[in-house]
Design a protein around this motif. Structure first.
Motif, PDB file in Angstrom:
ATOM      1  N   CYS A 156       0.817  -1.222   0.000  1.00 47.91           N
ATOM      2  CA  CYS A 156       0.000   0.000   0.000  1.00 47.91           C
ATOM      3  C   CYS A 156       0.847   1.267   0.000  1.00 47.91           C
ATOM      4  O   CYS A 156       0.326   2.367  -0.224  1.00 47.91           O
ATOM      5  CB  CYS A 156      -0.933   0.006   1.206  1.00 47.91           C
ATOM      6  SG  CYS A 156      -0.088   0.179   2.794  1.00 47.91           S
ATOM      7  N   THR A 163       1.109  -0.589 -10.930  1.00 45.28           N
ATOM      8  CA  THR A 163       1.277  -1.902 -10.306  1.00 45.28           C
ATOM      9  C   THR A 163      -0.056  -2.402  -9.762  1.00 45.28           C
ATOM     10  O   THR A 163      -0.419  -3.576  -9.949  1.00 45.28           O
ATOM     11  CB  THR A 163       2.320  -1.834  -9.177  1.00 45.28           C
ATOM     12  OG1 THR A 163       3.589  -1.488  -9.736  1.00 45.28           O
ATOM     13  CG2 THR A 163       2.437  -3.172  -8.459  1.00 45.28           C
ATOM     14  N   LEU A 164      -0.811  -1.542  -9.109  1.00 47.44           N
ATOM     15  CA  LEU A 164      -2.118  -1.936  -8.584  1.00 47.44           C
ATOM     16  C   LEU A 164      -3.074  -2.276  -9.713  1.00 47.44           C
ATOM     17  O   LEU A 164      -3.853  -3.235  -9.618  1.00 47.44           O
ATOM     18  CB  LEU A 164      -2.694  -0.812  -7.722  1.00 47.44           C
ATOM     19  CG  LEU A 164      -1.932  -0.509  -6.427  1.00 47.44           C
ATOM     20  CD1 LEU A 164      -2.536   0.689  -5.733  1.00 47.44           C
ATOM     21  CD2 LEU A 164      -1.919  -1.724  -5.507  1.00 47.44           C
ATOM     22  N   ILE A 173      -8.362  -8.815  -5.935  1.00 47.01           N
ATOM     23  CA  ILE A 173      -7.661  -8.269  -4.777  1.00 47.01           C
ATOM     24  C   ILE A 173      -8.572  -8.364  -3.552  1.00 47.01           C
ATOM     25  O   ILE A 173      -9.688  -7.843  -3.550  1.00 47.01           O
ATOM     26  CB  ILE A 173      -7.237  -6.814  -5.009  1.00 47.01           C
ATOM     27  CG1 ILE A 173      -6.198  -6.752  -6.132  1.00 47.01           C
ATOM     28  CG2 ILE A 173      -6.685  -6.196  -3.728  1.00 47.01           C
ATOM     29  CD1 ILE A 173      -5.745  -5.344  -6.478  1.00 47.01           C
ATOM     30  N   TYR A 175      -8.562  -7.540   0.427  1.00 44.80           N
ATOM     31  CA  TYR A 175      -7.937  -6.857   1.553  1.00 44.80           C
ATOM     32  C   TYR A 175      -8.470  -7.426   2.857  1.00 44.80           C
ATOM     33  O   TYR A 175      -9.681  -7.506   3.067  1.00 44.80           O
ATOM     34  CB  TYR A 175      -8.224  -5.356   1.464  1.00 44.80           C
ATOM     35  CG  TYR A 175      -8.006  -4.589   2.744  1.00 44.80           C
ATOM     36  CD1 TYR A 175      -6.809  -4.666   3.437  1.00 44.80           C
ATOM     37  CD2 TYR A 175      -9.008  -3.757   3.252  1.00 44.80           C
ATOM     38  CE1 TYR A 175      -6.611  -3.957   4.608  1.00 44.80           C
ATOM     39  CE2 TYR A 175      -8.823  -3.030   4.417  1.00 44.80           C
ATOM     40  CZ  TYR A 175      -7.624  -3.133   5.097  1.00 44.80           C
ATOM     41  OH  TYR A 175      -7.429  -2.425   6.264  1.00 44.80           O
ATOM     42  N   TYR A 244      -4.868   1.064   2.514  1.00 47.32           N
ATOM     43  CA  TYR A 244      -5.471  -0.235   2.188  1.00 47.32           C
ATOM     44  C   TYR A 244      -6.940  -0.086   1.833  1.00 47.32           C
ATOM     45  O   TYR A 244      -7.426  -0.697   0.872  1.00 47.32           O
ATOM     46  CB  TYR A 244      -5.338  -1.194   3.369  1.00 47.32           C
ATOM     47  CG  TYR A 244      -3.973  -1.801   3.553  1.00 47.32           C
ATOM     48  CD1 TYR A 244      -3.384  -2.557   2.552  1.00 47.32           C
ATOM     49  CD2 TYR A 244      -3.274  -1.628   4.748  1.00 47.32           C
ATOM     50  CE1 TYR A 244      -2.126  -3.122   2.730  1.00 47.32           C
ATOM     51  CE2 TYR A 244      -2.017  -2.191   4.928  1.00 47.32           C
ATOM     52  CZ  TYR A 244      -1.450  -2.933   3.924  1.00 47.32           C
ATOM     53  OH  TYR A 244      -0.212  -3.491   4.098  1.00 47.32           O
ATOM     54  N   ILE A 247      -7.343   1.217  -1.661  1.00 45.64           N
ATOM     55  CA  ILE A 247      -7.067   0.194  -2.673  1.00 45.64           C
ATOM     56  C   ILE A 247      -8.255  -0.744  -2.806  1.00 45.64           C
ATOM     57  O   ILE A 247      -8.676  -1.090  -3.918  1.00 45.64           O
ATOM     58  CB  ILE A 247      -5.793  -0.596  -2.299  1.00 45.64           C
ATOM     59  CG1 ILE A 247      -4.560   0.290  -2.409  1.00 45.64           C
ATOM     60  CG2 ILE A 247      -5.635  -1.831  -3.200  1.00 45.64           C
ATOM     61  CD1 ILE A 247      -3.293  -0.338  -1.854  1.00 45.64           C
ATOM     62  N   TRP A 251     -10.018  -1.068  -6.273  1.00 43.57           N
ATOM     63  CA  TRP A 251      -9.523  -2.210  -7.032  1.00 43.57           C
ATOM     64  C   TRP A 251     -10.040  -3.566  -6.561  1.00 43.57           C
ATOM     65  O   TRP A 251      -9.902  -4.539  -7.305  1.00 43.57           O
ATOM     66  CB  TRP A 251      -7.988  -2.252  -6.969  1.00 43.57           C
ATOM     67  CG  TRP A 251      -7.290  -1.019  -7.401  1.00 43.57           C
ATOM     68  CD1 TRP A 251      -6.676  -0.104  -6.587  1.00 43.57           C
ATOM     69  CD2 TRP A 251      -7.090  -0.535  -8.739  1.00 43.57           C
ATOM     70  NE1 TRP A 251      -6.107   0.900  -7.333  1.00 43.57           N
ATOM     71  CE2 TRP A 251      -6.343   0.660  -8.657  1.00 43.57           C
ATOM     72  CE3 TRP A 251      -7.469  -1.025  -9.990  1.00 43.57           C
ATOM     73  CZ2 TRP A 251      -5.972   1.389  -9.777  1.00 43.57           C
ATOM     74  CZ3 TRP A 251      -7.089  -0.296 -11.109  1.00 43.57           C
ATOM     75  CH2 TRP A 251      -6.360   0.895 -11.002  1.00 43.57           C
TER      76      TRP A 251
END
Length: 282
Positions: A156, A163-164, A173, A175, A244, A247, A251
Motif C-alpha cells: 500500500c 502496479t495496482l 484483490i 484486503y 489499504y 485500494i 480495485w
C-alpha cells in the motif's frame, strides 16, 4: 478484477491477491489452500531471491570482511557466503532493510537507510509486476489451476497505480481488514520485537524530525535503532490503514480479519471470498 460470486465460483483458474498488514493472517489464510492445486506466490520471497539477492549478499559479505579470519578466506575465494531465504524465513530481507540509528549499535545512517528503502520499493514493484507472468507460466509449466499472491505488508506504500492496476487486471484483490483487538496485538508485538520496516520517504521525512524533537536527539547517529522503530510503528500502522481501504474501494474487496478463524479449508476460503464479492462496498 471485478466479478460476481457466481462468476468467481465458475472461474476455472482462480487468481487472488491478499493484501493487509503484516501479521493480519495473509500467509496463514493462504496456507489453508492445497498446494497441489494452488500456486503460492510470496511477494517478500520474490523480493529477496530475485531483486534484492545481490544487495543482500553484498551486505553480508561487507559485514564478514570486518572479521580478519573471514576477510582472508573471502579474499582468497576459500569460502563463499550467501543468504538462505525461504518462504518461512525472510530474515535476510529485513536484516538488509536495517534500522535507522547509531552505527555502533548496528544502525544505519539516514543516507544509507534511504538507499536501501528505495531498493526495497523498486524490488516490491517488480515483484508485484511479475505476478501476471507467474500466473501464465506456473499453469503452462507446472499445471497449477489456481494462484494466490501473498503480497507484502508495504504494498500500500508503493504509490504506483500501474502496479495496482496490473494486480487488479489479473487477480481478485482481497484486503484483510484488521480488528481493533488485532490492532492492539500487532502494535504490542512490534513494541516487544521491533523489526526493520519499509517507510514511504514522505512518511519518514515527516515523522523522523517529530521523533527526534520529542526524544531530544540532535543527530540520527545518536538514535538507538530499536527506539525509532518502536515509536513509529503505531503511526505507520494507522497511516497504512486508509491506504489499504482506498485500494480495496477502487480495485478490490474486503474481508474482516475476524472472519479468518472460520476458514479451515479451500471450500471455506471460496465462501469467504464469495461473501466479499457479494458485498463490494463493505
Amino acid at each position: 478484477m471485478r466479478m460476481s460470486p457466481e462468476q468467481f465460483r465458475a472461474w476455472d483458474s482462480k487468481c487472488i491477491t491478499l493484501l493487509g498488514m503484516s501479521g493480519v493472517g495473509k500467509t496463514t489464510l493462504a496456507n489453508k489452500l492445497p498446494r497441489q492445486r494452488w500456486f503460492h506466490y510470496s511477494g517478500d520471497y520474490r523480493i529477496g531471491t530475485r531483486y534484492l539477492d545481490e544487495p543482500i549478499s553484498d551486505n553480508i559479505k561487507r559485514q564478514a570482511m570486518e572479521i580478519p579470519f573471514l576477510r582472508e578466506l573471502l579474499q582468497t575465494d576459500s569460502i563463499y557466503i550467501r543468504s538462505n531465504i525461504t518462504i518461512d524465513n525472510l530474515t535476510p530481507v529485513s536484516s538488509f532493510l536495517g534500522k535507522l540509528g547509531n552505527p555502533r549499535q548496528g544502525g544505519l545512517s539516514l543516507t544509507e537507510f534511504k538507499r536501501r528503502q528505495e531498493l526495497h520499493r523498486q524490488a516490491e514493484i517488480h515483484a508485484m509486476r511479475d505476478v501476471p507472468e507467474f500466473i501464465r507460466k506456473v499453469e503452462a509449466i507446472y499445471g497449477y489451476r489456481h494462484f494466490i499472491n501473498d503480497a507484502g505488508g508495504s504494498v500500500c506504500e508503493l504509490d504506483d497505480p500501474e502496479t495496482l492496476a496490473s494486480l487488479a487486471e489479473h487477480t481478485v484483490i482481497v484486503y484483510i481488514r484488521t480488528s481493533r483487538e488485532l490492532e492492539h496485538l500487532l502494535i504490542e508485538r512490534a513494541r516487544l520485537h521491533p523489526k526493520p520496516l519499509y517507510y514511504r520517504e514522505a512518511f519518514l521525512d515527516e515523522h523522523l524530525p517529530m521523533f527526534m524533537a520529542e526524544r531530544g536527539y540532535r543527530d540520527v547517529d545518536e538514535i538507538p535503532p530499536d527506539d525509532f522503530v518502536t515509536w513509529v510503528f503505531p503511526r505507520l500502522f494507522h497511516a497504512r490503514l486508509p491506504r489499504y481501504e482506498a485500494i480495496a474501494r477502487e480495485w478490490g474487496y474486503t474481508v474482516e480479519a475476524s472472519a479468518l478463524g472460520s476458514v479451515a479449508d479451500e471450500a471455506d476460503f471460496i465462501e469467504l471470498v464469495c461473501r466479499a464479492l457479494a458485498n463490494p462496498n463493505a
